[in-house]
Design a protein around this motif. Structure first.
Motif, short mmCIF file in Angstrom:
data_model
loop_
_atom_site.label_atom_id
_atom_site.label_comp_id
_atom_site.label_asym_id
_atom_site.label_seq_id
_atom_site.Cartn_x
_atom_site.Cartn_y
_atom_site.Cartn_z
N LEU A 208 6.92 100.17 -38.43
CA LEU A 208 6.57 101.58 -38.54
C LEU A 208 5.07 101.80 -38.36
O LEU A 208 4.65 102.77 -37.71
CB LEU A 208 7.04 102.13 -39.90
CG LEU A 208 6.80 103.61 -40.15
CD1 LEU A 208 7.46 104.46 -39.07
CD2 LEU A 208 7.30 104.01 -41.53
N LYS A 209 4.27 100.93 -38.92
CA LYS A 209 2.82 101.10 -38.81
C LYS A 209 2.36 101.02 -37.35
O LYS A 209 1.53 101.82 -36.92
CB LYS A 209 2.10 100.02 -39.63
CG LYS A 209 2.21 100.20 -41.12
CD LYS A 209 1.17 99.38 -41.87
CE LYS A 209 1.22 97.93 -41.51
NZ LYS A 209 0.20 97.13 -42.22
N GLU B 13 1.25 109.86 -42.90
CA GLU B 13 2.41 109.01 -42.65
C GLU B 13 2.04 107.53 -42.62
O GLU B 13 2.77 106.67 -43.12
CB GLU B 13 3.06 109.40 -41.31
CG GLU B 13 3.70 110.76 -41.27
CD GLU B 13 5.00 110.80 -42.05
OE1 GLU B 13 5.55 109.73 -42.37
OE2 GLU B 13 5.48 111.91 -42.35
N ALA C 88 3.46 104.67 -45.07
CA ALA C 88 4.14 103.50 -44.51
C ALA C 88 3.62 102.21 -45.13
O ALA C 88 4.38 101.28 -45.41
CB ALA C 88 3.97 103.46 -42.99
#
Length: 784
Positions: free
Chosen positions: A70-71, A125, A129
């Motif tokens: 995700l990062k 976000e 994360a």
């Protein structure tokens, strides 16, 4: 995260009011200055765009062979949005001040404002994360920031048409009436995320500094834009922040890769060690199978060969008996080999359980020594049992496993100690402070061949022997000590070895055990514990019987010496229920005089284990029985019970079942014949049942009290022994609960014993049946 720049110069802000338009010359000078500033901005933003593209390419290259997390996805999106904003800003610079491109001016600035709101949301976000990688929990702040930033994006695009945040005057970009409110609003969102990052700093670790810098530069630029009417280099600052995040992210990835590489190297090293251990284990098992093949075939060869010889010499009774004795000895050895393999298999499968039942320590020691004495005697070894500090005779533990431990270490000592060597089994007790438990320290010391230093660390591993049986006359599987080690560990104890090659070995075990209720355990001896006793001994230390303590400074029995007996000084009219003789010299003569003086008393002679070959002489002199080693209270009580039972049965103690009716439940014809022979030799009348159903029908169809004993096999067709025992116990007749039942089965583990008892069996005998064990078990059941 970007907040759009106020890209117009202060001089262009004056164009907001038509009545303040300056003279043409001054405007021309300002336009020239603006043209120079625009060129500089284009160069700076071009560098920022180049950096952003480079970061994107690096991100793709760094992760093209791995699954995007995700990062990394967020970093890619942030870079894309940043590039879009920079391109829009460059386009805005190119059209700013050209009235014919006023709409495009608004569109490009609107993209910058909206892109800033999107980056603000992506900033949050990214922080969320990182936290969620460390701990799995929901973040309530995330939907709030998403909603606010989405609303900001919509309002930014609406401003393209209504001019609330920005507008265009004469082709130049100017601030709208709500511009400052918009900037403050987005600044608050940035600060909230920064505060969240600070709170979760422990989870974010190295990412904290990069993220705070990523928020700090845009926040600072936004503040400057609110109060300064001049251009602030916001987008270069944001690009720099993005670069920092990329660098930290890749450093973190690099560190993770190094860590995974180290873990991989460690795993490879462990795998190599495991491989070598497996190869060693396979080699050991191969050696074991080779030795086992030799060890199994040796007794099998003796059994088959001696059986053939016995058949050929059936008319020569003496020769046949000798051959059959060899068959019997070889069969017992073969059984011990099979038992070792089965025990190890059960231990390795994790099925071994340690029970905690009441047992009597003297029984454990006497049973063990009874097995080992003949082995030691055959090699003319001096085997002795010593006790020290024994205050308790009743313990809570797994007696069969304890017995297995003692037999294994003692049989090893007998094997590896030469003829006429010395073996000492010493048992010490150390009571715990709580008074409810104790530690038994058991040491087995011999002066045998010893163990080499390099083998002492491996001696408790399965299949390991210092010398193979194929080149050494000493037989064995190499499993005995491994089994001992596993059982002791399961009992939360310790085992160690002290040895020197050629000087002997000492195995030392420390096993914690609970103490049983002494008063309750002594209730079974209620009919014999108050019998009168005379102790004949020559040494003051021998006058004390273990655990039969003094009362008010005096022993609870009379004492005299063998000299008193032989000289006639011990002449008294008092008669005793039992006489215990511990004479040190002229033993046979002392026993003879005692028998004449106390003809009605049970006479027990206590001697050393080394005198085992003299037992017949003591019995012929008049002793009723011989006891070896230290005398315990319960051992004495048990001998009293045996003698009383013997007197009740009669002179012929071998016919201990004379006049008794015994039901034998067995589906295998050969097994039935063996048990039938034992029972008939003991004087019993035998009744046969071939399965559990027949046994139940036979019992229910008999007169109440007809059967004195039921010998029950377990694995049978129609109905097994467990079900049959349960049905008999639940029958509505007075003898259903009291008739003694003995389980006969090849299942020899402790859980099998407990299961038999749970179905109503009184005792459990493992096949092949030992006649002496059958006799002792039956006598014990019939006397209660």
């Amino acid at each position: 995260m970007y907040q759009p720049l106020q890209c117009c110069m202060p001089q262009f802000l004056s164009l907001a009011n038509d009545d303040r338009i300056q003279k043409d010359e001054k405007v021309f000078q300002i336009e020239l200055a603006g043209l120079d500033m625009s060129q500089a901005n284009i160069i700076i933003e071009s560098y920022c765009l180049l950096i952003t593209i480079t970061l994107q390419v690096c991100n793709v290259i760094a992760n093209h062979r791995t699954e995007y997390n995700l990062k990394n996805r967020l970093l890619g999106v942030m870079g894309f949005v940043n590039a879009l904003i920079i391109l829009s800003y460059i386009a805005y610079i190119l059209v700013d001040g050209k009235p014919e491109y006023s709409l495009w001016n608004n569109i490009f600035v609107g993209v910058c404002y909206a892109g800033g709101a999107v980056l603000t949301e992506l900033f949050g976000e990214y922080a969320f994360a990182i936290v969620q990688e460390k701990k799995d929990r929901g973040i309530w702040l995330r939907p709030v920031i998403r909603a606010i930033c989405t609303a900001a994006v919509i309002l930014d695009f609406l401003s393209i048409f209504n001019g609330s945040y920005f507008s265009t005057m004469n082709g130049f970009h100017v601030r709208g009436p709500y511009y400052v409110l918009n900037q403050i609003f987005m600044l608050c969102i940035i600060l909230i995320v920064i505060i969240y990052i600070a709170i979760e700093s422990k989870e974010m670790k190295k990412n904290v500094i990069a993220l705070i810098m990523y928020g700090f530069f845009p926040a600072l630029s936004t503040i400057l834009q609110i109060f300064v009417q001049d251009y602030v280099l916001l987008y270069p600052a944001i690009t720099l922040s993005l670069l920092i995040i990329y660098v930290v992210s890749y450093l973190e990835q690099s560190e993770e890769l190094h860590q995974k590489n180290d873990e991989l190297q460690k795993a490879m090293a462990e795998t190599e060690l495991a491989k070598k251990a497996a190869e060693h284990a396979n080699a050991s098992k191969s050696d074991f199978l080779s030795s086992m093949s030799h060890d199994i075939r040796t007794p099998l060869n003796a059994i088959i060969g001696m059986t053939d010889i016995a058949i050929e010499n059936i008319d020569d009774q003496k020769q046949a008996v000798q051959n059959l004795n060899v068959v019997k000895t070889s069969s017992k050895h073969l059984l011990s080999l099979v038992n070792d393999v089965l025990d190890l298999s059960m231990i390795e499968s994790g099925k071994m359980t340690i029970s905690e039942t009441e047992f009597i320590l003297p029984d454990l020691l006497s049973e063990t020594m009874r097995i080992i004495w003949p082995l030691a005697s055959a090699k003319k070894q001096d085997l002795s049992l010593e006790t020290e500090g024994i205050q308790n005779e009743f313990y809570l533990g797994d007696m069969p496993r304890m017995h297995q431990i003692l037999v294994n270490i003692l049989s090893n000592a007998v094997k590896y100690t030469p003829s006429e060597g010395k073996i000492v089994l010493k048992v010490e007790e150390k009571r715990a402070e709580d008074g409810h438990s104790a530690v038994l320290t058991i040491s087995c010391t011999d002066n045998g061949i010893g163990i080499a230093k390099e083998y002492q660390d491996q001696i408790f591993e399965p299949f390991v022997r210092e010398v193979k049986t194929t080149v050494n006359p000493i037989e064995g599987t190499g499993l005995g000590l491994a089994i001992v080690n596993d059982i002791v560990k399961a009992m939360h104890g310790t085992v160690k070895v002290i040895s020197e090659k050629g000087m002997g070995s000492a195995f030392i075990l420390a096993i914690p055990l609970g103490l049983a209720d002494e008063e309750k355990m002594l209730q079974r001896f209620a009919d014999v514990k108050d019998l009168s006793l005379l102790v004949v001994c020559d040494e003051p230390a021998d006058c004390s019987i273990v655990c039969l303590s003094e009362k008010d400074g005096a022993y609870p029995y009379d004492i005299c010496s063998s000299a008193d007996i032989l000289s006639g000084m011990q002449k008294t009219e008092k008669q005793y229920d039992a006489v215990l003789c511990r004479s040190m010299y002229r033993q046979a003569e002392t026993i003879h005089v005692l028998r004449n003086q106390y003809p009605a008393s049970s006479l027990i002679f206590n001697c050393k284990a080394s005198d085992i070959n003299e037992e017949r002489k003591y019995l012929d002199a008049g002793a009723d029985m011989v006891m070896y080693g230290p005398i315990f209270r319960t051992s004495l009580y048990e001998e009293f019970e045996t003698m009383i039972l013997k007197k009740k049965i009669g002179v012929n103690h071998d016919e201990y079942l004379k006049g008794k009716n015994v039901m034998i439940v067995e589906d295998q014809a050969i097994n039935y014949l063996i048990v039938e022979h034992m029972m008939k030799n003991a004087g019993a009348s035998v009744w046969k049942a071939e399965n559990g159903m027949e046994a139940v029908d036979l019992f229910l169809g008999s007169a109440v009290g007809q059967f004195d004993l039921i010998m029950m096999d377990i694995m049978m067709p129609v109905m097994d022994g467990y079900a049959a025992a349960s049905k008999i116990r639940s029958a509505r007749r007075t003898d259903a609960k009291t008739v003694p039942m003995i389980a006969m089965t090849a299942n020899a583990f402790e859980e099998d014993i407990q299961r038999s008892k749970s179905y109503g069996m009184n005792a459990h005998l493992s096949k092949p049946l030992d006649p002496q064990m059958v006799k002792e078990t039956v006598l014990h059941l019939l006397k209660h």
